[in-house]
Design a protein around this motif. Structure first.
Motif, PDB file in Angstrom:
ATOM      1  N   ASN A  77       0.955  -1.205   0.091  1.00 34.75           N
ATOM      2  CA  ASN A  77       0.275  -0.057   0.060  1.00 34.75           C
ATOM      3  C   ASN A  77       0.976   1.160   0.058  1.00 34.75           C
ATOM      4  O   ASN A  77       1.621   1.469   0.975  1.00 34.75           O
ATOM      5  CB  ASN A  77      -0.735   0.047   1.272  1.00 34.75           C
ATOM      6  CG  ASN A  77      -1.996  -1.028   1.108  1.00 34.75           C
ATOM      7  OD1 ASN A  77      -2.834  -1.008   0.394  1.00 34.75           O
ATOM      8  ND2 ASN A  77      -1.694  -2.148   1.547  1.00 34.75           N
ATOM      9  N   GLU A  78       1.298   1.805  -1.107  1.00 32.87           N
ATOM     10  CA  GLU A  78       2.220   2.882  -1.322  1.00 32.87           C
ATOM     11  C   GLU A  78       1.597   4.077  -0.787  1.00 32.87           C
ATOM     12  O   GLU A  78       0.160   4.295  -1.102  1.00 32.87           O
ATOM     13  CB  GLU A  78       2.422   2.595  -2.964  1.00 32.87           C
ATOM     14  CG  GLU A  78       3.405   1.622  -3.201  1.00 32.87           C
ATOM     15  CD  GLU A  78       4.932   1.647  -3.043  1.00 32.87           C
ATOM     16  OE1 GLU A  78       5.275   2.258  -1.640  1.00 32.87           O
ATOM     17  OE2 GLU A  78       5.675   1.374  -3.837  1.00 32.87           O
ATOM     18  N   PRO A  79       2.211   5.215  -0.702  1.00 39.51           N
ATOM     19  CA  PRO A  79       1.604   6.487  -0.376  1.00 39.51           C
ATOM     20  C   PRO A  79       0.927   7.249  -1.554  1.00 39.51           C
ATOM     21  O   PRO A  79       1.288   7.004  -2.768  1.00 39.51           O
ATOM     22  CB  PRO A  79       2.918   7.330  -0.278  1.00 39.51           C
ATOM     23  CG  PRO A  79       3.987   6.423   0.293  1.00 39.51           C
ATOM     24  CD  PRO A  79       3.666   4.955  -0.587  1.00 39.51           C
ATOM     25  N   GLN A  80      -0.394   7.625  -1.192  1.00 36.97           N
ATOM     26  CA  GLN A  80      -1.040   8.317  -2.392  1.00 36.97           C
ATOM     27  C   GLN A  80      -2.113   9.045  -1.489  1.00 36.97           C
ATOM     28  O   GLN A  80      -2.093   9.229  -0.216  1.00 36.97           O
ATOM     29  CB  GLN A  80      -1.627   7.363  -2.884  1.00 36.97           C
ATOM     30  CG  GLN A  80      -2.541   6.181  -2.427  1.00 36.97           C
ATOM     31  CD  GLN A  80      -3.034   5.293  -3.295  1.00 36.97           C
ATOM     32  OE1 GLN A  80      -3.256   5.362  -4.330  1.00 36.97           O
ATOM     33  NE2 GLN A  80      -4.008   4.198  -2.702  1.00 36.97           N
ATOM     34  N   ASP A  81      -3.221   9.518  -2.125  1.00 38.95           N
ATOM     35  CA  ASP A  81      -4.237  10.584  -1.670  1.00 38.95           C
ATOM     36  C   ASP A  81      -5.242  10.068  -0.872  1.00 38.95           C
ATOM     37  O   ASP A  81      -6.075  10.589  -0.378  1.00 38.95           O
ATOM     38  CB  ASP A  81      -4.526  11.715  -2.663  1.00 38.95           C
ATOM     39  CG  ASP A  81      -5.138  11.214  -3.725  1.00 38.95           C
ATOM     40  OD1 ASP A  81      -5.429   9.829  -3.784  1.00 38.95           O
ATOM     41  OD2 ASP A  81      -5.600  11.959  -4.780  1.00 38.95           O
ATOM     42  N   HIS A  82      -5.120   8.678  -0.923  1.00 39.52           N
ATOM     43  CA  HIS A  82      -6.336   8.037  -0.216  1.00 39.52           C
ATOM     44  C   HIS A  82      -5.825   6.570   0.358  1.00 39.52           C
ATOM     45  O   HIS A  82      -5.145   6.017  -0.278  1.00 39.52           O
ATOM     46  CB  HIS A  82      -7.535   7.933  -0.894  1.00 39.52           C
ATOM     47  CG  HIS A  82      -7.333   7.181  -2.194  1.00 39.52           C
ATOM     48  ND1 HIS A  82      -6.656   7.557  -3.174  1.00 39.52           N
ATOM     49  CD2 HIS A  82      -7.712   5.620  -2.437  1.00 39.52           C
ATOM     50  CE1 HIS A  82      -6.769   6.537  -4.254  1.00 39.52           C
ATOM     51  NE2 HIS A  82      -7.215   5.485  -3.622  1.00 39.52           N
ATOM     52  N   PHE A  83      -6.461   6.023   1.184  1.00 38.86           N
ATOM     53  CA  PHE A  83      -6.205   4.664   1.859  1.00 38.86           C
ATOM     54  C   PHE A  83      -7.004   3.683   1.045  1.00 38.86           C
ATOM     55  O   PHE A  83      -8.240   3.886   0.568  1.00 38.86           O
ATOM     56  CB  PHE A  83      -6.814   4.416   3.266  1.00 38.86           C
ATOM     57  CG  PHE A  83      -5.910   5.290   4.339  1.00 38.86           C
ATOM     58  CD1 PHE A  83      -4.592   4.811   4.449  1.00 38.86           C
ATOM     59  CD2 PHE A  83      -6.516   6.309   5.047  1.00 38.86           C
ATOM     60  CE1 PHE A  83      -3.708   5.537   5.320  1.00 38.86           C
ATOM     61  CE2 PHE A  83      -5.673   7.068   5.843  1.00 38.86           C
ATOM     62  CZ  PHE A  83      -4.468   6.734   6.158  1.00 38.86           C
ATOM     63  N   GLU A  84      -6.302   2.732   0.567  1.00 39.91           N
ATOM     64  CA  GLU A  84      -7.022   1.723  -0.275  1.00 39.91           C
ATOM     65  C   GLU A  84      -7.565   0.540   0.406  1.00 39.91           C
ATOM     66  O   GLU A  84      -6.616  -0.050   1.322  1.00 39.91           O
ATOM     67  CB  GLU A  84      -5.733   1.157  -1.573  1.00 39.91           C
ATOM     68  CG  GLU A  84      -6.484   0.600  -2.537  1.00 39.91           C
ATOM     69  CD  GLU A  84      -6.686   1.625  -3.671  1.00 39.91           C
ATOM     70  OE1 GLU A  84      -7.718   1.166  -4.420  1.00 39.91           O
ATOM     71  OE2 GLU A  84      -5.752   2.324  -3.873  1.00 39.91           O
TER      72      GLU A  84
END
Ligand code: F6R
Length: 239
Positions: free
Chosen positions: A138-145
């Protein structure tokens, strides 16, 4: 959140193995969420050495590289057999890892989520942490997956994992990873981190704001997380 700090990696691995075996003694048919990478390797070695009884356990791994067959020496399926499954009395039919060579990767993600749903909540989830704060992939991005998904690995992850391949170009660019829902609904989580290289991210993850740009920071919301760290990794954390 419980913080356990050890003088070195070996002591950390022994303590984590002890707590892991306690879980299996208390609940022999535990559903175990497993990670690959350098962080849990010592713990797996200790578990094998102690002949811990896995005969009734079931396991689900966090992730697998896209395009690497299970026979490839750098696939996570291979890692798990090499470092744990072939060394303990686990029924390999009850070990599960996403398939990185599935023809339809979206289907494979759905299949893995269905499997996770069928198996129920994970009893003990083992995690490492990426230098950028990823857990699983789960890579850094603008929302949690939430769910299992195919992820484009960040350049920093590709570079960090190049140490296992003969060249940077050989590192797969994508992976399939479990999402954050099964991790966050695990009854208990152990996160293992060692070495100076993890110091900055541990501080951000556990003492910084909860943000999808540092995916591991979501663990601050989980009721039962234990961090097993060595002194080098814990250096910047204050409690
Ligand atoms: C591996 C995984 C990754 C690793 C992380 C740290 O299955 O999910 O999140 O835990 O990249 O890797 P190491 O332990 O090699 O530093």
């Amino acid at each position: 959140m419980k913080f356990l700090v050890f003088s070195d990696y070996q002591k950390l691995s022994e303590a984590a193995a002890e707590q892991f075996s306690k879980q299996l003694r208390q609940k022999p048919d535990s559903l175990l969420g497993l990670a690959t990478g350098s962080s849990p390797e010592g713990m797996y070695r200790e578990l094998a050495k102690r002949k811990v009884d896995f005969s009734r356990a079931e396991t689900v791994n966090l992730d697998e590289y896209v395009s690497l067959p299970a026979t490839h020496s750098q696939s996570y399926a291979y890692f798990m057999r090499d470092k744990l499954f072939d060394l303990v009395n686990i029924d390999q039919k009850r070990t599960h890892i996403p398939c990185g060579t599935a023809k339809d990767l979206k289907e494979e993600c759905l299949r893995y989520d269905e499997l996770l749903k069928k198996l129920g909540h994970i009893d003990l989830q083992i995690l490492g942490i990426g230098h950028n704060g990823h857990i699983g992939f789960n890579e850094p991005q603008d929302h949690f997956e939430k769910n299992t998904h195919v992820v484009d690995l960040k350049q920093s992850t590709i570079e960090a994992n190049a140490r296992f391949f003969s060249s940077l170009g050989e590192v797969p660019r994508q992976a399939i990873t479990m999402g954050l829902y099964p991790i966050m609904t695990a009854k208990k989580i152990f996160l293992l981190a060692s070495g100076e290289g993890k110091a900055k991210i541990l501080k951000e993850a556990f003492f910084g704001p909860i943000t999808p740009f540092v995916p591991a920071s979501i663990l601050q919301l989980h009721p039962d997380v234990t961090l097993f760290a060595d002194e080098e990794a814990f250096r910047l954390c204050k409690i």
